[in-house]
Design an enzyme around this catalytic site. Structure first.
Site, mmCIF file in Angstrom:
data_model
loop_
_atom_site.group_PDB
_atom_site.id
_atom_site.type_symbol
_atom_site.label_atom_id
_atom_site.label_comp_id
_atom_site.label_asym_id
_atom_site.label_seq_id
_atom_site.Cartn_x
_atom_site.Cartn_y
_atom_site.Cartn_z
ATOM 1 N N GLU A 1 60.082 -1.948 63.150
ATOM 2 C CA GLU A 1 61.292 -2.395 63.842
ATOM 3 C C GLU A 1 62.293 -3.008 62.857
ATOM 4 O O GLU A 1 62.672 -4.167 62.952
ATOM 5 C CB GLU A 1 60.938 -3.372 64.961
ATOM 6 N N GLU B 1 56.674 2.649 70.472
ATOM 7 C CA GLU B 1 56.146 1.549 71.282
ATOM 8 C C GLU B 1 56.782 1.610 72.661
ATOM 9 O O GLU B 1 57.987 1.816 72.790
ATOM 10 C CB GLU B 1 56.472 0.178 70.663
#
Length: 389
Positions: A178, A294
């Site tokens: 991320e 995710e």
């Protein structure tokens, strides 16, 4: 069991409409993704602290359970030196988790079930995400970009060469986790060559990422496994800004897959029914494969321990109740969207994160048991079957 639609068009249309009108079951359309993944990074720690997994009431290895229900890719995070994962248990601490030794054991378990592996380099001693990209303690004294590039290269290369020597080379590798504002920039000491693209450091960030990619390529030169590289952003709304800049000013082009986190309760700019056109747009713009790395959604608002859940009071998505059926329908619909957009696959984040005596920095138990693929007795719930619909 993949659905085979041999019915007449009119009958099929009626059936499909009936399934889409409520959340009582999976959408009845045929689709198959390359990857149906599960992030199982917590499993070793949970099992070693009392967690038990069952399928149809019978205790089994969670790796076998996931394999039997359609999972073919296991995602595992790797922290640089997560000493805190041992220290948090005090005198009872015996080992670290999400370090190389723990990851090695997890890859072996995945291989025993014939599943591929995605190794997620966080390049931190702890969680890396949009708000935190902490510099590993071992690199804190670095003051030159070239030294940082060498450190990232050597760490990545040695890790992969070691795993390859054990017959455990991962098929996929993430360079960072991320990385919305880059890598290696929070909690950085004075003089550290931070890589914060939100402060305009695209060239520095690109140089470090390219050296990590070089390490992957060099490590696989002598390997029978030709590992593919993924770059990972949270929230699809950030993908265009990040990759437009990284692939130009940052000079990073040698990667195969764009990955993004998509939690529909948090990432509300794009609704689940817009995933296909979003993914197709990314594929066209960058000529790369695309994956959801995710995702998660609650199947209940109940709790099973004193650890506060991350999803606790959010309004439901229209059409997807906080029930076992609602979660199964959402994942089935999302998989269809990923397929229709030409996506490579999707990964559910920590579907085995059940309540146990496990500890982390936030508490004891699980902050995710209402999003796991197991009920509060450890039995697999129907959502785990979305991969086989």
């Amino acid at each position: 069991m993949y659905l085979r639609i041999y019915l007449a068009a009119a009958v099929a249309a009626v059936t499909l409409a009936a399934c889409q009108d409520d959340d009582s079951g999976a959408t009845e359309t045929a689709r198959k993704l390359t990857y149906y993944g599960a992030d199982l990074s917590y499993v070793n720690q949970i099992e070693e602290h009392g967690g038990v997994y069952k399928d149809d009431g019978q205790q089994q290895s969670p790796y076998a359970i996931f394999k039997n229900h359609g999972t073919n890719l296991v995602r595992l995070r790797l922290w640089h030196n997560p000493a805190w994962t041992k220290e948090i248990y005090g005198a009872d601490g015996t080992k670290m988790y999400s370090d190389l030794k723990d990851v090695e054991a997890s890859i072996r378990r995945a291989r025993e079930q014939g599943m591929e592996v995605l190794l997620d380099f966080h390049y931190s001693d702890t969680w890396a995400d949009p708000a935190a990209q902490d510099v590993p303690a071992a690199w804190a004294n670095i003051t030159e970009l070239d030294v940082l590039k060498d450190s990232v290269y050597n760490y990545t290369f040695k890790t992969l060469r070691y795993l390859d020597g054990q017959g455990l080379m991962p098929e996929l590798v993430q360079i960072g986790n991320e990385t919305n504002c880059g890598i290696l920039f929070t909690d950085a000491p004075a003089g550290f060559p931070t890589c914060n693209v939100c402060e305009g450091k695209w060239a520095e960030t690109g140089a470090v990422i390219n050296r990590a990619i070089d390490a992957v390529r060099d490590a696989t030169d002598a390997s029978s496994t030709k590992t593919k590289v993924i770059l990972h952003i949270a929230d699809p709304k950030n993908v265009k800004w990040f990759f437009d800049n990284l692939t130009t000013t940052g000079g990073v082009t040698d990667f195969e897959i764009i990955g993004f986190s998509y939690y529909p309760l948090w990432h509300t700019t794009i609704t689940p029914d817009k995933l296909s056109e979003t993914i197709a747009g990314f594929k066209t713009a960058y000529s790369k494969d695309v994956m959801i790395l995710e995702t998660a959604y609650p199947w209940t608002m109940e709790t099973n321990d004193s650890y506060t859940n991350l999803f606790g009071s959010d309004p439901i998505l229209p059409g997807y109740s906080y029930t076992r059926q609602g979660l199964e329908k959402l994942l089935t619909d999302m998989a269809q969207e990923v397929h229709d957009g030409g996506g490579l696959g999707m990964i559910y984040w920590e579907p085995a994160y059940i309540s146990s005596n496990m500890k982390d920095a936030g508490g004891t138990g699980s902050s995710w048991e209402n999003c796991a693929f197991f009920d509060f007795s450890g039995n697999a719930i129907p959502a785990i079957d979305y991969m086989q619909q």
